[in-house]
Design a protein around this motif. Structure first.
Motif, PDB file in Angstrom:
ATOM      1  N   THR A  42       0.789  -1.178   0.157  1.00  0.00           N
ATOM      2  CA  THR A  42       0.034   0.081  -0.094  1.00  0.00           C
ATOM      3  C   THR A  42       0.922   1.226  -0.044  1.00  0.00           C
ATOM      4  N   ASP A  43       0.290   2.189  -0.682  1.00  0.00           N
ATOM      5  CA  ASP A  43       1.336   3.413  -0.857  1.00  0.00           C
ATOM      6  C   ASP A  43       0.717   4.527   0.416  1.00  0.00           C
ATOM      7  N   TRP A  44       1.631   4.728   1.290  1.00  0.00           N
ATOM      8  CA  TRP A  44       1.212   5.377   2.458  1.00  0.00           C
ATOM      9  C   TRP A  44       2.536   6.217   3.005  1.00  0.00           C
ATOM     10  N   THR A  45       2.218   7.420   3.532  1.00  0.00           N
ATOM     11  CA  THR A  45       3.203   8.280   4.388  1.00  0.00           C
ATOM     12  C   THR A  45       2.683   8.668   5.628  1.00  0.00           C
ATOM     13  N   LEU A  46       3.510   9.026   6.394  1.00  0.00           N
ATOM     14  CA  LEU A  46       2.942   9.485   7.760  1.00  0.00           C
ATOM     15  C   LEU A  46       4.060  10.633   8.332  1.00  0.00           C
ATOM     16  N   HIS A  47       3.332  11.849   8.805  1.00  0.00           N
ATOM     17  CA  HIS A  47       3.959  12.832   9.321  1.00  0.00           C
ATOM     18  C   HIS A  47       3.534  13.450  10.364  1.00  0.00           C
ATOM     19  N   ASN A  48       4.259  14.134  11.491  1.00  0.00           N
ATOM     20  CA  ASN A  48       3.823  14.939  12.420  1.00  0.00           C
ATOM     21  C   ASN A  48       3.738  16.396  12.142  1.00  0.00           C
ATOM     22  N   THR A  49       2.711  16.856  11.581  1.00  0.00           N
ATOM     23  CA  THR A  49       2.404  18.144  11.477  1.00  0.00           C
ATOM     24  C   THR A  49       2.037  19.155  12.503  1.00  0.00           C
ATOM     25  N   SER A  50       2.069  18.555  13.582  1.00  0.00           N
ATOM     26  CA  SER A  50       1.424  19.142  14.877  1.00  0.00           C
ATOM     27  C   SER A  50       2.631  19.827  15.598  1.00  0.00           C
ATOM     28  N   GLU A  51       2.501  20.747  16.814  1.00  0.00           N
ATOM     29  CA  GLU A  51       3.662  21.380  17.401  1.00  0.00           C
ATOM     30  C   GLU A  51       3.837  20.243  18.760  1.00  0.00           C
ATOM     31  N   GLN A  52       3.244  19.015  18.915  1.00  0.00           N
ATOM     32  CA  GLN A  52       3.710  18.152  19.833  1.00  0.00           C
ATOM     33  C   GLN A  52       4.112  17.031  19.558  1.00  0.00           C
ATOM     34  N   PRO A  53       4.780  16.266  20.361  1.00  0.00           N
ATOM     35  CA  PRO A  53       5.285  14.853  19.677  1.00  0.00           C
ATOM     36  C   PRO A  53       4.183  13.818  19.481  1.00  0.00           C
ATOM     37  N   LEU A  54       4.283  12.951  18.646  1.00  0.00           N
ATOM     38  CA  LEU A  54       3.109  11.927  18.290  1.00  0.00           C
ATOM     39  C   LEU A  54       3.963  10.604  18.649  1.00  0.00           C
ATOM     40  N   ARG A  55       3.161   9.942  19.481  1.00  0.00           N
ATOM     41  CA  ARG A  55       3.471   8.634  19.556  1.00  0.00           C
ATOM     42  C   ARG A  55       2.406   7.524  19.297  1.00  0.00           C
ATOM     43  N   PHE A  56       2.871   6.309  18.630  1.00  0.00           N
ATOM     44  CA  PHE A  56       1.945   5.496  18.230  1.00  0.00           C
ATOM     45  C   PHE A  56       2.593   4.165  18.190  1.00  0.00           C
ATOM     46  N   HIS A  57       1.716   3.064  18.239  1.00  0.00           N
ATOM     47  CA  HIS A  57       2.055   1.715  17.949  1.00  0.00           C
ATOM     48  C   HIS A  57       1.927   1.323  16.645  1.00  0.00           C
ATOM     49  N   TRP A  58       2.955   0.579  16.167  1.00  0.00           N
ATOM     50  CA  TRP A  58       2.924   0.049  14.672  1.00  0.00           C
ATOM     51  C   TRP A  58       3.241  -1.384  14.841  1.00  0.00           C
ATOM     52  N   ILE A  59       1.995  -2.416  14.523  1.00  0.00           N
ATOM     53  CA  ILE A  59       2.357  -3.682  14.493  1.00  0.00           C
ATOM     54  C   ILE A  59       2.445  -4.150  13.007  1.00  0.00           C
ATOM     55  N   ARG A  60       3.212  -4.973  12.767  1.00  0.00           N
ATOM     56  CA  ARG A  60       3.673  -5.449  11.442  1.00  0.00           C
ATOM     57  C   ARG A  60       3.628  -7.158  11.379  1.00  0.00           C
ATOM     58  N   LYS A  61       3.327  -7.323  10.294  1.00  0.00           N
ATOM     59  CA  LYS A  61       3.077  -9.010  10.019  1.00  0.00           C
ATOM     60  C   LYS A  61       3.224  -9.280   8.734  1.00  0.00           C
ATOM     61  N   ALA A  62       3.787 -10.221   8.082  1.00  0.00           N
ATOM     62  CA  ALA A  62       3.878 -10.793   6.766  1.00  0.00           C
ATOM     63  C   ALA A  62       2.459 -11.349   6.630  1.00  0.00           C
ATOM     64  N   TYR A  63       1.847 -10.753   5.510  1.00  0.00           N
ATOM     65  CA  TYR A  63       0.660 -11.424   5.262  1.00  0.00           C
ATOM     66  C   TYR A  63       0.448 -12.463   4.510  1.00  0.00           C
ATOM     67  N   GLU A  64      -0.435 -13.374   5.013  1.00  0.00           N
ATOM     68  CA  GLU A  64      -0.391 -14.707   4.469  1.00  0.00           C
ATOM     69  C   GLU A  64      -1.560 -14.784   3.444  1.00  0.00           C
ATOM     70  N   PRO A  65      -1.637 -14.509   2.411  1.00  0.00           N
ATOM     71  CA  PRO A  65      -2.468 -14.804   1.355  1.00  0.00           C
ATOM     72  C   PRO A  65      -3.036 -16.103   1.297  1.00  0.00           C
ATOM     73  N   VAL A  66      -4.331 -16.330   0.721  1.00  0.00           N
ATOM     74  CA  VAL A  66      -5.004 -17.411   0.709  1.00  0.00           C
ATOM     75  C   VAL A  66      -5.589 -17.295  -0.913  1.00  0.00           C
ATOM     76  N   PRO A  67      -5.484 -18.272  -1.759  1.00  0.00           N
ATOM     77  CA  PRO A  67      -6.173 -18.156  -3.029  1.00  0.00           C
ATOM     78  C   PRO A  67      -7.608 -18.008  -2.939  1.00  0.00           C
ATOM     79  N   GLY A  68      -8.403 -17.343  -3.836  1.00  0.00           N
ATOM     80  CA  GLY A  68      -9.593 -17.164  -3.748  1.00  0.00           C
ATOM     81  C   GLY A  68     -10.010 -16.129  -2.705  1.00  0.00           C
ATOM     82  N   LEU A  69      -9.320 -15.681  -1.774  1.00  0.00           N
ATOM     83  CA  LEU A  69      -9.609 -14.614  -1.102  1.00  0.00           C
ATOM     84  C   LEU A  69      -8.803 -13.464  -1.063  1.00  0.00           C
TER      85      LEU A  69
END
Length: 274
Positions: free
Chosen positions: A123-150
């Motif tokens: 997916t094409d995405w970007t992320l920036h902090n355009t505010s004046e305060q720190p940004l804190r977030f969780h980022w959970i990543r997984k190798a996607y397991e495709p299924v034929p037909g889904l």
């Protein structure tokens, strides 16, 4: 106004502090207390500017097998135009402090505290902090397991405040789960939810199941039974639970006990590698 979600801010303890803490690392589970998330254990990522990372789970022998989890801290003006370098990785973002400007497939989403985004692989995405305060977030990543037909799931952005929690059966709402994905949607191979216990709420039996877990405590405190060890946890602590690790908890109060939960779902068990 302070966030209702706990997030690490780094720093170092004073030289007069005791060395003892609640950190535990076993073959069945691990507990990473919030007090260990200091400046000297942060990491940095390629193509992320003004950003540091607490890596709280990664695939490795004897630890997390299916996912990685980061707590990202992005200073004002920081962010990335190339956040994800693995075309097979799916991700979930959950904002615990500050404000994120997420550009997802050409559309800009302003994510406030409680904001949740699911990002499919490639997916094409970007992320920036355009505010004046720190940004804190969780980022959970997984190798996607495709299924034929889904087909792969589509991207979406929401906020936990816009989703009604689902009470667990026969609990009178004392134990509830905020679900961001329909559990019957088999396109998804991971669920990231928020579990809430009111004071006195319990998991009334030792769960033992195939799903691997990552649990980050957002609010409150509780006593957890992990592989028959009782451990105390509080807001900001992280727990990793291996598949089939026995688990139960008691939320003693005085406030709610809430955690961000990862688990792998909806796929056959791999019988061989390669």
């Amino acid at each position: 106004m302070s966030s209702k979600y706990y997030a690490p801010h780094g720093g170092l303890p004073g030289q007069k502090k005791l060395l003892t803490d609640r950190a535990i690392f076993t073959e069945a589970y691990a507990v990473i207390p919030r007090g260990t998330m200091r400046d000297i254990v942060t990491s940095f990522l390629p193509f992320w500017e003004e950003t540091r990372v607490w890596v709280i789970a990664r695939p490795m022998t004897g630890f997390a097998e299916t996912f990685s989890q980061y707590i990202m801290e992005v200073s004002p003006g920081g962010g990335s135009d190339q956040p994800e370098l693995d075309p097979h990785a799916e991700g979930v973002l959950f904002v615990v402090e500050g404000q994120a400007s997420l550009k997802l497939d050409g559309e800009i989403h302003i994510m406030q505290e409680g904001g949740y985004a699911y990002i499919p692989p490639s997916t094409d995405w970007t992320l920036h902090n355009t505010s004046e305060q720190p940004l804190r977030f969780h980022w959970i990543r997984k190798a996607y397991e495709p299924v034929p037909g889904l087909p792969a799931p589509e991207a979406f952005v929401t906020n936990e405040n816009d989703i009604a929690p689902t009470p667990m059966p026969d609990t009178d709402g004392v134990w509830a789960t905020t679900r961001f994905v329909d559990p019957t949607d088999l396109r998804h191979d991971m669920h990231v939810t928020i579990v809430t216990f009111e004071p006195g709420g319990v998991i009334p039996f030792l769960e033992t199941h195939v799903m691997e877990h990552g649990l980050y405590v957002l609010e409150g405190k509780a006593v957890y039974n992990l592989n028959n060890d009782w451990v105390e946890v509080e807001a900001g602590d992280y727990m990793w639970l291996r598949a089939f690790c026995p688990q139960a908890c008691y939320a003693g109060g005085p406030g709610r006990f809430r955690y961000l939960l990862y688990k792998d779902v909806n796929r056959h068990m791999k019988l061989h590698t390669g």
